[in-house]
Write a protein that holds these residues in place. Structure first.
Motif: not given
Length: 265
Positions: A148, A150-152, A155-156, A159
């Motif tokens: 994860l 690269d996920d800010q 986005a988290v 998800l």
């Protein structure tokens, strides 16, 4: 679901996939739910639930309530194991074992699940559920959080919005998307993931992302051990993980270049 029941489900699910794959490979008659239950000495209701989940993951497929076959995700994982960087990961994992005596793993992500591609030779004992294909949560494992990287936070949040955090993981596990994002912010600042008892009691995990030649995250490389083993050597382990991830990235780049040359010719 607690970690012991999660492990049991993983082991039984892998047993089902192995049986289906072996029968298909040998050209033997394929099986439905009741036949799988009989072959594996499992309750039919449990086989029904597990095969449904395996079909949703794409590891199995079934047409019109017929027998089960291996699904597209199964072949995708098999193909991934033949790529150069995954082959090279075996020696990288064993080098980490030789240097630090810690268990090591390479994993990939499928949605909010982490799938184990390869584990070091010291990472399992007979009867263990630690085998390629093992599935763990993305939010409470070091490898999962490395995937994860690269996920800010938005986005988290997207998800994990439908995930049930209750009863999953160890005492250090996050219990909301916000807590996951906060852990990610903390670890990005130091350049690697430190998961302290996030999945299992007493187990610490260091992890880094493995990137492809173009920069996207392909996998996660991680080591696992007890608190003393990890805390006493954190920086050296992190440097070794980062160096190994860079070497795997270079192998992926060579694989891609070779493939492009093959297409051109």
């Amino acid at each position: 679901m607690d970690s012991s029941s999660e492990a049991s489900s993983m082991a039984q699910g892998l047993a089902i996939v192995r049986l289906v794959a072996n029968r298909e490979k040998c050209g033997r008659q394929l099986l439905g739910v009741s036949q799988l239950a009989s072959e594996l000495d499992m309750e039919q209701s449990r086989v029904s639930r597990l095969t449904k989940e395996l079909c949703e993951l794409g590891l199995l497929e079934r047409v019109d309530r017929g027998p089960f076959r291996t699904g597209p995700r199964f072949f995708g994982l098999a193909a991934a194991l033949n790529t150069g960087w995954v082959r090279e990961s075996r020696s990288e994992l064993e080098a980490l074992v030789a240097s630090f005596g810690l268990r090591s793993r390479v994993s990939v992500r499928e949605g909010f699940r982490v799938i184990l591609l390869r584990a070091s030779s010291n990472d399992a004992v007979p009867g263990s559920f630690v085998k390629p294909g093992m599935v763990t949560p993305v939010w409470c494992t070091g490898s999962g959080r490395a995937l994860l990287w690269d996920d800010q936070q938005p986005a988290v949040q997207a998800l994990l919005q439908d995930v049930n955090f209750i009863g999953v993981g160890g005492p250090g596990a996050a219990h909301s998307p916000k807590e996951v994002a906060e852990l990610m912010d903390r670890d990005r600042a130091r350049g690697f993931i430190v998961a302290e008892e996030e999945f299992e009691h007493g187990i610490y995990e260091l992890a880094v992302p493995v990137r492809g030649a173009e920069g996207s995250i392909l996998a996660a490389l991680s080591v696992l051990g007890c608190r003393v083993e990890i805390k006493s050597n954190t920086n050296d382990i992190a440097k070794a993980l980062t160096a190994a991830a860079e070497r795997l990235r270079s192998h992926e780049g060579r694989d891609r270049d070779a493939g492009q040359k093959g297409l051109a010719s």
